[in-house]
Design an enzyme around this catalytic site. Structure first.
Site, PDB file in Angstrom:
ATOM      1  N   ASP A 141      12.284 -11.721  45.785  1.00  0.00           N
ATOM      2  CA  ASP A 141      12.696 -13.082  46.147  1.00  0.00           C
ATOM      3  C   ASP A 141      14.189 -13.202  45.849  1.00  0.00           C
ATOM      4  OD1 ASP A 141      12.930 -13.461  43.408  1.00  0.00           O
ATOM      5  OD2 ASP A 141      11.498 -15.120  43.298  1.00  0.00           O
ATOM      6  N   CYS A 188      11.528 -10.079  40.945  1.00  0.00           N
ATOM      7  CA  CYS A 188      11.722 -11.537  40.906  1.00  0.00           C
ATOM      8  C   CYS A 188      12.275 -11.891  39.542  1.00  0.00           C
ATOM      9  CB  CYS A 188      10.448 -12.305  41.277  1.00  0.00           C
ATOM     10  SG  CYS A 188       9.177 -12.435  40.016  1.00  0.00           S
ATOM     11  N   THR A 228      11.004 -13.322  36.662  1.00  0.00           N
ATOM     12  CA  THR A 228      10.209 -12.930  35.489  1.00  0.00           C
ATOM     13  C   THR A 228       9.327 -11.715  35.730  1.00  0.00           C
ATOM     14  OG1 THR A 228       8.376 -14.309  36.229  1.00  0.00           O
ATOM     15  CG2 THR A 228       9.999 -15.351  34.760  1.00  0.00           C
ATOM     16  N   HIS A 286      -1.182   5.902  32.288  1.00  0.00           N
ATOM     17  CA  HIS A 286      -2.472   5.384  31.836  1.00  0.00           C
ATOM     18  C   HIS A 286      -3.176   4.514  32.882  1.00  0.00           C
ATOM     19  CE1 HIS A 286      -1.543   5.872  27.243  1.00  0.00           C
ATOM     20  NE2 HIS A 286      -1.343   6.975  27.945  1.00  0.00           N
ATOM     21  N   HIS A 309      -8.507   8.013  31.323  1.00  0.00           N
ATOM     22  CA  HIS A 309      -7.895   6.909  32.074  1.00  0.00           C
ATOM     23  C   HIS A 309      -8.482   6.772  33.476  1.00  0.00           C
ATOM     24  CE1 HIS A 309      -5.157   6.499  28.776  1.00  0.00           C
ATOM     25  NE2 HIS A 309      -4.749   7.756  28.924  1.00  0.00           N
TER      26      HIS A 309
HETATM   27  C1  RB5 Z   1      12.384 -18.144  41.081  1.00  0.00           C
HETATM   28  O1  RB5 Z   1      13.122 -19.199  40.587  1.00  0.00           O
HETATM   29  C2  RB5 Z   1      11.380 -17.657  40.044  1.00  0.00           C
HETATM   30  O2  RB5 Z   1      10.415 -18.619  39.807  1.00  0.00           O
HETATM   31  C3  RB5 Z   1      10.739 -16.368  40.515  1.00  0.00           C
HETATM   32  O3  RB5 Z   1      11.724 -15.412  40.737  1.00  0.00           O
HETATM   33  C4  RB5 Z   1       9.775 -15.725  39.555  1.00  0.00           C
HETATM   34  O4  RB5 Z   1      10.280 -15.643  38.275  1.00  0.00           O
HETATM   35  C5  RB5 Z   1       8.405 -16.274  39.592  1.00  0.00           C
HETATM   36  O5  RB5 Z   1       7.494 -15.774  38.940  1.00  0.00           O
END
Ligand code: RB5
Length: 150
Positions: A15, A71, A73, A104, A139
């Site tokens: 994203d 992305c 997080t 694993h 595993h």
């Molecule tokens: C985008 O702002 C953020 O929410 C996305 O990149 C991600 O972290 C969502 O899980």
């Protein structure tokens, strides 16, 4: 177990929060691998599932052997990718976690939390993921049970 890097078909998706890292890692991977870029292609705000589903489809129909998703997080892309039956998506913020996800869990999708690690670390994580192999043995049974229970 880690070996020489072999050539893979690798799908990439991101994203807006992962766009810059995807671009940099695309350049790195293109030197040794066949890379499919599913976007996003700008830093404008987008919804990560729109890019993760096409990448996961490429894993499921075997156009790609491995994928890397980016992305902020890594949670959004990992949660979405893991809805796909053939996907085993792992979040890694260290190279060791990336290696263990292959060794694993036979992870076939690596999810990078771009807002929490620097680009050099992200590159190191991707390189280690590609250099690591599933260890099988005990595993194998555990990985089989992930979908046997569905
Ligand atoms: C985008 O702002 C953020 O929410 C996305 O990149 C991600 O972290 C969502 O899980």
């Amino acid at each position: 177990m880690e070996q020489m890097v072999e050539t893979y078909r690798i799908a990439l998706g991101a994203d807006h929060a992962g766009f810059e890292y995807k671009e940099a890692i695309l350049k790195m991977l293109e030197e040794d691998h066949e890379v499919m870029d599913f976007g996003t292609f700008t830093s404008s705000s987008v919804d990560y599932p729109d890019f993760v589903h096409p990448v996961s489809d490429a894993i499921e129909d075997e156009r790609a052997e491995l994928a890397v998703l980016f992305c902020g997080t890594a949670n959004g892309v990992a949660i979405t990718a893991n809805k796909h039956f053939e996907v085993r998506a792992a979040i890694a913020w260290t190279a060791e976690l990336a290696a263990l996800s292959r060794q694993h869990n036979d992870a076939n999708v690596l999810c990078i939390p771009c807002r929490f690690i620097d680009l050099a670390t992200a590159k190191q994580i991707v390189r280690r993921f590609l250099a690591s192999r599933f260890e099988g043995g005990r595993h194998e049974r555990r990985v089989r049970k992930i979908t046997d229970g569905c």
